[in-house]
Design a protein around this motif. Sequence first.
Motif, PDB file in Angstrom:
ATOM      1  N   THR A 197       0.718  -1.429  -0.101  1.00 48.28           N
ATOM      2  CA  THR A 197      -0.059  -0.101   0.045  1.00 48.28           C
ATOM      3  C   THR A 197       0.914   1.321   0.003  1.00 48.28           C
ATOM      4  N   ILE A 198       0.444   2.338   0.030  1.00 44.64           N
ATOM      5  CA  ILE A 198       1.154   3.806   0.191  1.00 44.64           C
ATOM      6  C   ILE A 198       2.063   3.596   1.404  1.00 44.64           C
ATOM      7  N   ASN A 199       3.138   4.086   1.200  1.00 45.76           N
ATOM      8  CA  ASN A 199       4.448   4.314   2.209  1.00 45.76           C
ATOM      9  C   ASN A 199       4.831   5.693   2.195  1.00 45.76           C
ATOM     10  N   ASN A 200       4.086   6.292   3.056  1.00 46.58           N
ATOM     11  CA  ASN A 200       4.635   7.643   3.416  1.00 46.58           C
ATOM     12  C   ASN A 200       5.675   7.989   4.523  1.00 46.58           C
ATOM     13  N   ILE A 201       6.396   6.926   5.138  1.00 49.24           N
ATOM     14  CA  ILE A 201       7.323   7.275   5.936  1.00 49.24           C
ATOM     15  C   ILE A 201       8.571   7.832   5.461  1.00 49.24           C
ATOM     16  N   LYS A 202       8.883   8.751   6.011  1.00 45.00           N
ATOM     17  CA  LYS A 202      10.037   9.812   5.608  1.00 45.00           C
ATOM     18  C   LYS A 202      11.347   9.829   6.489  1.00 45.00           C
ATOM     19  N   THR A 203      12.311   9.752   5.938  1.00 40.16           N
ATOM     20  CA  THR A 203      13.459   9.992   6.850  1.00 40.16           C
ATOM     21  C   THR A 203      14.405  11.256   6.332  1.00 40.16           C
ATOM     22  N   VAL A 204      14.593  12.208   7.580  1.00 40.78           N
ATOM     23  CA  VAL A 204      15.272  13.190   7.298  1.00 40.78           C
ATOM     24  C   VAL A 204      16.787  13.237   7.815  1.00 40.78           C
ATOM     25  N   THR A 205      17.761  13.654   7.421  1.00 39.66           N
ATOM     26  CA  THR A 205      19.223  13.816   7.752  1.00 39.66           C
ATOM     27  C   THR A 205      19.618  15.311   7.760  1.00 39.66           C
ATOM     28  N   LEU A 206      19.899  15.734   8.812  1.00 38.37           N
ATOM     29  CA  LEU A 206      20.165  17.319   8.793  1.00 38.37           C
ATOM     30  C   LEU A 206      21.819  17.367   9.260  1.00 38.37           C
ATOM     31  N   ASP A 207      22.565  18.132   8.629  1.00 44.31           N
ATOM     32  CA  ASP A 207      24.013  18.301   8.688  1.00 44.31           C
ATOM     33  C   ASP A 207      24.090  19.399   9.902  1.00 44.31           C
ATOM     34  N   LEU A 208      24.608  19.123  10.976  1.00 43.73           N
ATOM     35  CA  LEU A 208      24.667  19.874  12.139  1.00 43.73           C
ATOM     36  C   LEU A 208      25.900  20.931  12.103  1.00 43.73           C
ATOM     37  N   SER A 209      26.904  20.690  11.312  1.00 46.05           N
ATOM     38  CA  SER A 209      28.376  21.319  11.228  1.00 46.05           C
ATOM     39  C   SER A 209      28.144  22.745  11.078  1.00 46.05           C
ATOM     40  N   LYS A 210      27.305  23.232  10.252  1.00 49.98           N
ATOM     41  CA  LYS A 210      27.047  24.634   9.641  1.00 49.98           C
ATOM     42  C   LYS A 210      26.772  25.600  10.877  1.00 49.98           C
ATOM     43  N   ALA A 211      25.754  25.086  11.704  1.00 47.53           N
ATOM     44  CA  ALA A 211      24.916  25.853  12.638  1.00 47.53           C
ATOM     45  C   ALA A 211      25.277  25.494  14.188  1.00 47.53           C
ATOM     46  N   GLY A 212      26.553  24.595  14.181  1.00 50.06           N
ATOM     47  CA  GLY A 212      26.777  24.111  15.383  1.00 50.06           C
ATOM     48  C   GLY A 212      26.859  22.390  15.783  1.00 50.06           C
ATOM     49  N   VAL A 213      27.832  21.776  15.753  1.00 50.12           N
ATOM     50  CA  VAL A 213      27.764  20.570  16.273  1.00 50.12           C
ATOM     51  C   VAL A 213      27.421  20.093  17.566  1.00 50.12           C
ATOM     52  N   ALA A 214      26.635  19.107  17.843  1.00 49.82           N
ATOM     53  CA  ALA A 214      26.224  18.693  19.251  1.00 49.82           C
ATOM     54  C   ALA A 214      27.383  18.093  20.016  1.00 49.82           C
ATOM     55  N   ARG A 215      27.745  18.812  21.083  1.00 51.85           N
ATOM     56  CA  ARG A 215      28.951  18.529  21.791  1.00 51.85           C
ATOM     57  C   ARG A 215      28.299  17.731  23.340  1.00 51.85           C
ATOM     58  N   VAL A 216      28.224  16.384  23.218  1.00 49.74           N
ATOM     59  CA  VAL A 216      27.588  15.566  24.221  1.00 49.74           C
ATOM     60  C   VAL A 216      28.285  15.074  25.169  1.00 49.74           C
ATOM     61  N   ARG A 217      28.356  15.605  26.366  1.00 51.27           N
ATOM     62  CA  ARG A 217      28.958  15.472  27.554  1.00 51.27           C
ATOM     63  C   ARG A 217      28.050  15.073  29.045  1.00 51.27           C
ATOM     64  N   ALA A 218      28.502  14.313  29.892  1.00 43.59           N
ATOM     65  CA  ALA A 218      27.980  13.939  30.933  1.00 43.59           C
ATOM     66  C   ALA A 218      27.962  15.346  31.997  1.00 43.59           C
ATOM     67  N   GLY A 219      26.712  15.499  32.607  1.00 38.24           N
ATOM     68  CA  GLY A 219      26.669  16.753  33.532  1.00 38.24           C
ATOM     69  C   GLY A 219      26.143  17.952  32.846  1.00 38.24           C
ATOM     70  N   ARG A 220      25.900  17.857  31.387  1.00 33.66           N
ATOM     71  CA  ARG A 220      25.325  18.896  30.711  1.00 33.66           C
ATOM     72  C   ARG A 220      24.340  18.279  29.640  1.00 33.66           C
ATOM     73  N   GLU A 221      23.497  19.294  29.193  1.00 32.95           N
ATOM     74  CA  GLU A 221      22.617  18.647  28.163  1.00 32.95           C
ATOM     75  C   GLU A 221      22.874  19.599  26.975  1.00 32.95           C
ATOM     76  N   SER A 222      22.973  18.950  25.865  1.00 32.60           N
ATOM     77  CA  SER A 222      23.082  19.534  24.441  1.00 32.60           C
ATOM     78  C   SER A 222      21.928  19.273  23.922  1.00 32.60           C
ATOM     79  N   ASN A 223      21.337  20.766  23.105  1.00 32.60           N
ATOM     80  CA  ASN A 223      20.261  20.648  22.603  1.00 32.60           C
ATOM     81  C   ASN A 223      20.121  21.064  21.189  1.00 32.60           C
TER      82      ASN A 223
END
Length: 271
Positions: free
Chosen positions: A196-222
């Motif tokens: 049947t119809i398949n409307n599942i969509k996958t999105v990939t976004l480049d974070l490098s231009k507007a700031g990579v996510a620096r994930v570290r314990a003790g603080r939350e990256s958003n």
Amino acid sequence: MKLSLQHIAIGCALIFSLQSCSKKDDNKPQTSKKATLSVEFDNIAGDRNLQLGTGTYTNSSGEQLTIQTLKYFISNIKVTNAEGVEYVVPQDSSYFLVDESKPETQECKVQVPEADYKSLTFTIGVDSLRNTMDISKRTGVLDPSGSMDDGMYWGWNSGYIFFKMEGTSPQAPVDPTGANKFRYHIGGFGGYSAPTINNIKTVTLDLSKAGVARVRAGRESNIHLMVDALKMFSGPSTISIAANPQVMFSAFSVNVANNFAGMFRHDHTEN
């Protein structure tokens, strides 16, 4: 004691091997230590903040509209670190229902290994495997009974509504309540026993231009995303309310799904 050339060669090879292993391991996400990554879905309409029920906007066909409901499923989140290594969030922790009327749903939090992440990938909708799993495996926002209360599950079609937008427009026909209402309820996972119809969509976004996510314990990256609802009306296809005021499980829904895949852009990252 003198070392032979053979012993020296073996020693050098061992040191080189250890250094190579160490360098290789440094490129991998540190799976033993995880921290919180937040993905914020900030719904807008063009260059304005989206205001349900009160804001008046104009789509690409020049039609005025007011949006009363905006909801969509986000699932299957994965991130790619600076070395190109992907981390897939465990599926059971990776289903969210973003509802513009409930601000608390617009920040989706997951646990990922400490690393610097340069890209974000997610699915708009609910994958076919989860759609067809036993109900005991579909809990939280995927609980069919709860999703029906939210209007995000088709009981008659046994499937989730991936994306829902409702509102009013002078170009929409008058419904039984006397309102000029448009409705876009988009689902379809490809079919269970037949295609049947398949409307599942996958999105990939480049974070490098507007700031990579620096994930570290003790603080939350958003990761702060802007989601432009008006782009649902434009993109690969132009969606006119006058021509298509109600789109649900039909062939035309593919056009709407292709458009809403382009609603998302990375605005900035807060580390």
